[in-house]
Scaffold this active site. Structure first.
Site, PDB file in Angstrom:
ATOM      1  N   PRO A 213      -0.511 -12.605  -2.411  1.00 44.80           N
ATOM      2  CA  PRO A 213       0.516 -12.207  -1.418  1.00 44.80           C
ATOM      3  C   PRO A 213      -0.005 -11.112  -0.504  1.00 44.80           C
ATOM      4  O   PRO A 213      -0.732 -10.212  -0.927  1.00 44.80           O
ATOM      5  CB  PRO A 213       1.663 -11.695  -2.286  1.00 44.80           C
ATOM      6  CG  PRO A 213       1.443 -12.290  -3.637  1.00 44.80           C
ATOM      7  CD  PRO A 213      -0.036 -12.415  -3.797  1.00 44.80           C
ATOM      8  N   GLY A 216      -2.275 -12.551   4.596  1.00 45.72           N
ATOM      9  CA  GLY A 216      -2.210 -13.032   5.974  1.00 45.72           C
ATOM     10  C   GLY A 216      -2.228 -14.532   6.133  1.00 45.72           C
ATOM     11  O   GLY A 216      -2.685 -15.042   7.159  1.00 45.72           O
ATOM     12  N   LYS A 217      -1.713 -15.269   5.156  1.00 48.85           N
ATOM     13  CA  LYS A 217      -1.723 -16.743   5.252  1.00 48.85           C
ATOM     14  C   LYS A 217      -0.803 -17.219   6.387  1.00 48.85           C
ATOM     15  O   LYS A 217      -1.184 -18.059   7.201  1.00 48.85           O
ATOM     16  CB  LYS A 217      -1.282 -17.339   3.914  1.00 48.85           C
ATOM     17  CG  LYS A 217      -2.219 -16.998   2.758  1.00 48.85           C
ATOM     18  CD  LYS A 217      -1.792 -17.662   1.467  1.00 48.85           C
ATOM     19  CE  LYS A 217      -0.522 -17.052   0.894  1.00 48.85           C
ATOM     20  NZ  LYS A 217      -0.695 -15.650   0.491  1.00 48.85           N
ATOM     21  N   GLU A 433      -5.792  15.317 -16.638  1.00 51.02           N
ATOM     22  CA  GLU A 433      -6.468  14.743 -15.469  1.00 51.02           C
ATOM     23  C   GLU A 433      -7.924  15.189 -15.378  1.00 51.02           C
ATOM     24  O   GLU A 433      -8.787  14.401 -14.998  1.00 51.02           O
ATOM     25  CB  GLU A 433      -5.706  15.120 -14.192  1.00 51.02           C
ATOM     26  CG  GLU A 433      -4.289  14.585 -14.113  1.00 51.02           C
ATOM     27  CD  GLU A 433      -4.232  13.059 -14.246  1.00 51.02           C
ATOM     28  OE1 GLU A 433      -5.200  12.380 -13.872  1.00 51.02           O
ATOM     29  OE2 GLU A 433      -3.206  12.557 -14.742  1.00 51.02           O
TER      30      GLU A 433
END
Length: 612
Positions: A213, A216-217, A433
């Site tokens: 998804p 750019g189809k 982190e």
């Protein structure tokens, strides 16, 4: 529930209810209103008034109706005639009175309207009113069923863009050079069909655009129509699905009929997997969907490809499509529209950056590196978020900092400024982190640290460590995957080492580490125990990938054991790295605790004792 929802949930009356109302109105017109209107204006009087008017000489005409026991007479007042009515009395002097007054009597006095007017009142007006009500009913019914076109069963809902009215060209699509090259041949055929026909070549009837998804189809399909300057029919697969069996097939027939009439043209069916799923022979399935698919297969076989009708379709679930739909002669070409590479991401960013004002020193290459794995739609969102951030900060153009922050917004969400961590939690997150970053930095074949932050985000993350690859990598070695697992376990290892306790902050790290370890064993053949045997199948690769184990229960038990061993081994390695560099762990965690965010350059300066 608000007022609008109550209105929507209110049960709708059946159509026969409105027809019943119209019928009642018609009856009232014929039996009550029409007879009342058809009577002329008649004044009711007493017999004494009648005698008085007669003696005064105002009466000009009299009619006695024995059957009604009434006397009708005309009185002339100020030059106007008024019809009056009174009761018939037992008056033996009535005839004498009439003769003495010299009035005309014995001839009928008309008290009804003309037949023509009665026809208008009795038939024409009621029928006109009934037709008006019927017309209003039909409009109400059409609106209730979804608009004026709802009564047009079997008609295609395809949107038609004629002569490149969309304004989209191949130049507006970046990062998909291979797909554009394959589609440009279709454009050339639509422009110069005689060149292909001269050599006997036939243009593919259909091309299937396949990819994740947001790649750019749909945009590519519109760009093909824009370049070819031919009518472009666009419809979604879900629009063929109807409640009534046969309606979807009728829409397919109508769509191809319109396409043949406007040839050369392009027909684009988005999300074709809605109607193109595999037929499994299960009679309890959706007969309407299967009939629609059968009609689509028949139409693709039946139309003449030489006319210049090209069928384009898009899907992100190619493995679910029926094999009959994918065979040569129907969808001849399968065009992959994958996630863009580094160069493609940079080109996409530049295309979308044309629509906003940006600073001259924005480095699109650095932004493209940081947005690894982003689709075209996500890159467009990154550029737009950068413009929005510039407006919020009162600037007239977007800067490099806006672009970098927008990447974090797309990945982790907005900064949650109203969430205030306690001092202890903030310290735990800082060590967590830094544990990730320090383990990553002390391993070879590991992506460099780009940024570390302990500012909470709306995605739920209390902090994160961003790593950015120097270049584009398409293959990962066993050592690189093991290093990634060790990096994921570095946060929990830091908590154990410093606080001698563990928290829930490592939940996402655990999921990612387990996913990589399981993939190494079941799919990548990186286990001495199973060699090059696949133990897991992956479907829906473009929608996250659903995995299914294809082995016995005994083997599944062994796989679980190997996954635990692999993750534990890398966890122990992370603990050892942090123990060997515990002073740097304290120094870096303190710096992060005080500043909340540090860059990769600041991190490396502290780690290697370089001067700022």
């Amino acid at each position: 529930m608000d007022l609008n929802q109550l209105k929507e949930n209110k049960p709708k009356r059946p159509v026969m209810f409105y027809y019943a109302i119209a019928f009642v109105v018609l009856l009232l017109l014929n039996f009550v209103l029409v007879p009342w209107l058809s009577e002329k204006s008649i004044k009711e009087t007493t017999y004494n008034e009648f005698v008085g008017q007669l003696d005064a000489g105002n009466v000009t005409k009299v009619e006695v109706r024995q059957d009604e026991y009434s006397i009708y007479y005309i009185v002339e007042v100020n030059g106007k005639e008024l019809i009056c009515k009174t009761g018939l009395m037992d008056d033996p002097n009535l005839v004498e009175r009439l003769d003495r007054s010299g009035v005309e009597y014995g001839t009928p006095i008309p008290t009804k309207q003309s037949p023509f007017l009665a026809l208008i009142l009795t038939w024409i007006i009621p029928i006109a009113i009934f037709m008006f009500i019927g017309n209003m009913l039909s409009k109400k019914l059409a609106q209730g069923m979804g608009g004026p076109g709802a009564m047009s069963f079997g008609k295609s809902n395809a949107k038609i863009y004629v002569k490149s009215s969309t304004g989209i060209k191949f130049s507006d699509v970046a990062g998909e050079d291979e797909a554009k090259e394959l589609l440009s041949e279709i454009v050339d055929y639509l422009h110069h069909p005689e060149q292909y026909q001269a050599i006997g070549a036939k243009m593919p009837k259909g091309a299937l655009l396949v990819g994740p998804p947001g790649t750019g189809k749909t945009l590519l399909a519109k760009a093909v129509a824009g370049e070819a300057e031919v009518p472009f029919f666009s419809i979604s697969g879900s629009e063929f699905v109807e409640m009534f069996v046969g309606m979807g097939a009728a829409k397919v027939r109508d769509l191809f009929k319109q396409a043949n009439e406007k040839a050369p043209c392009i027909v684009f069916i988005d999300e074709i997997d809605t109607i193109g799923k595999k037929r499994d022979g299960n009679f309890s399935g959706n007969d309407e969907r299967e009939q629609t698919l059968n009609q689509l297969l028949t139409e693709m076989d039946g139309f003449d490809g030489s006319k210049g009708v090209v069928i384009l379709a898009a899907t992100n679930r190619p493995d679910s499509l029926d094999p009959a739909l994918l065979r040569p002669g129907r969808f001849d070409r399968r065009i992959p529209v994958e996630l863009p590479d580094l160069q493609g991401r940079e080109e996409i960013l530049k295309v979308h950056a044309k629509n906003i004002k940006i600073a001259d020193n924005v480095d699109f290459s650095a932004i493209a590196k940081a947005a690894s794995g982003a689709s075209g739609a996500e890159l467009a969102n990154i550029v737009n978020e950068a413009a929005l951030r510039a407006v919020r900060d009162g600037r007239r153009f977007a800067t490099q900092a806006d672009m970098e922050e927008s990447i974090e917004v797309v990945i982790a969400g907005y900064q949650k400024k109203n969430r205030v961590l306690s001092e202890k939690e903030k310290l735990i997150v800082a060590y967590h982190e830094i544990g990730h970053a320090l383990v990553a930095a002390k391993q070879t074949n590991s992506a460099p640290v780009h940024k570390i932050t302990i500012i909470p985000r709306t995605s739920g993350a209390l902090g994160y460590t961003m790593q950015v690859e120097d270049g584009e990598h398409f293959l990962m070695s066993k050592e690189e995957l093991e290093n990634k697992i060790a990096t994921f376990t570095g946060g929990r290892a830091a908590e154990e080492l410093i606080f001698h306790s563990i928290t829930t902050g490592a939940s996402n790290d655990i999921e990612q580490a387990t996913k990589i370890a399981r993939g190494m064993i079941t799919r990548f053949g990186m286990s001495d125990e199973f060699d090059m045997v696949a133990m897991e199948n992956v479907t829906n690769q473009y929608l996250g990938g659903d995995s299914t184990l294809a082995c016995s229960f005994e083997t599944q038990t062994l796989i679980d054991k190997k996954v635990v061993e692999l993750v534990k081994k890398q966890h122990d390695k992370a603990l050892q790295i942090l123990q060997d560099n515990i002073m740097k762990l304290h120094e870096l965690a303190k710096y992060l605790y005080e500043n909340e965010t540090i860059t990769g350059e600041e991190f490396m300066n502290i780690l290697e004792n370089r001067n700022n």
